[in-house]
Design a protein around this motif. Structure first.
Motif, PDB file in Angstrom:
ATOM      1  N   ILE A  18     -66.080 -49.302  -1.436  1.00 14.75           N
ATOM      2  CA  ILE A  18     -66.199 -48.827  -0.271  1.00 14.75           C
ATOM      3  C   ILE A  18     -66.071 -49.682   0.969  1.00 14.75           C
ATOM      4  O   ILE A  18     -66.795 -50.481   0.765  1.00 14.75           O
ATOM      5  CB  ILE A  18     -67.407 -47.673  -0.045  1.00 14.75           C
ATOM      6  N   THR A  31     -70.322 -48.195  -5.277  1.00 13.97           N
ATOM      7  CA  THR A  31     -71.134 -47.165  -5.963  1.00 13.97           C
ATOM      8  C   THR A  31     -70.329 -46.758  -7.202  1.00 13.97           C
ATOM      9  O   THR A  31     -69.211 -47.241  -7.525  1.00 13.97           O
ATOM     10  CB  THR A  31     -71.093 -46.167  -5.006  1.00 13.97           C
ATOM     11  N   ASN A  33     -68.662 -43.801  -9.656  1.00 13.11           N
ATOM     12  CA  ASN A  33     -68.121 -42.515  -9.567  1.00 13.11           C
ATOM     13  C   ASN A  33     -68.917 -41.350  -9.827  1.00 13.11           C
ATOM     14  O   ASN A  33     -68.731 -40.401  -9.013  1.00 13.11           O
ATOM     15  CB  ASN A  33     -66.926 -42.465 -10.820  1.00 13.11           C
ATOM     16  N   ILE A  36     -70.006 -39.787  -6.716  1.00 12.01           N
ATOM     17  CA  ILE A  36     -69.389 -39.144  -5.575  1.00 12.01           C
ATOM     18  C   ILE A  36     -69.354 -37.592  -5.733  1.00 12.01           C
ATOM     19  O   ILE A  36     -69.207 -37.208  -6.978  1.00 12.01           O
ATOM     20  CB  ILE A  36     -68.075 -39.750  -5.812  1.00 12.01           C
ATOM     21  N   LEU A  44     -64.956 -36.005   0.177  1.00 12.89           N
ATOM     22  CA  LEU A  44     -65.467 -36.829  -0.598  1.00 12.89           C
ATOM     23  C   LEU A  44     -67.061 -37.087   0.133  1.00 12.89           C
ATOM     24  O   LEU A  44     -66.987 -37.570   1.171  1.00 12.89           O
ATOM     25  CB  LEU A  44     -64.991 -37.899  -1.043  1.00 12.89           C
ATOM     26  N   LEU A  46     -70.158 -39.493  -0.168  1.00  9.25           N
ATOM     27  CA  LEU A  46     -70.364 -40.650  -0.804  1.00  9.25           C
ATOM     28  C   LEU A  46     -71.886 -41.021  -0.582  1.00  9.25           C
ATOM     29  O   LEU A  46     -72.319 -40.817   0.494  1.00  9.25           O
ATOM     30  CB  LEU A  46     -69.442 -41.774  -0.287  1.00  9.25           C
TER      31      LEU A  46
END
Length: 50
Positions: A18, A31, A33, A36, A44, A46
């Motif tokens: 990110i 982070t 997957n 998410i 999305l 996050l």
């Protein structure tokens, strides 16, 4: 809208980078997957920490 390929990638376990841009330049964090979430209207969500 999130493409089918992107949805497939989000279902696999992996690392997501990110990147944000501020006055001091870019800031990069990561982070997994699995952290998410995708909303029904295509956003999305996050996680962030302090």
């Amino acid at each position: 809208m999130i493409s089918d390929k992107m949805m497939q990638l989000l279902k696999c376990e992996g690392i997501v980078a990110i990147v944000t841009m501020g006055g001091d330049g870019p800031h990069v964090v990561n982070t997994w997957n699995s952290y998410i979430d995708v909303t029904l209207d295509g956003y999305l969500l996050l996680p962030v920490g302090g």
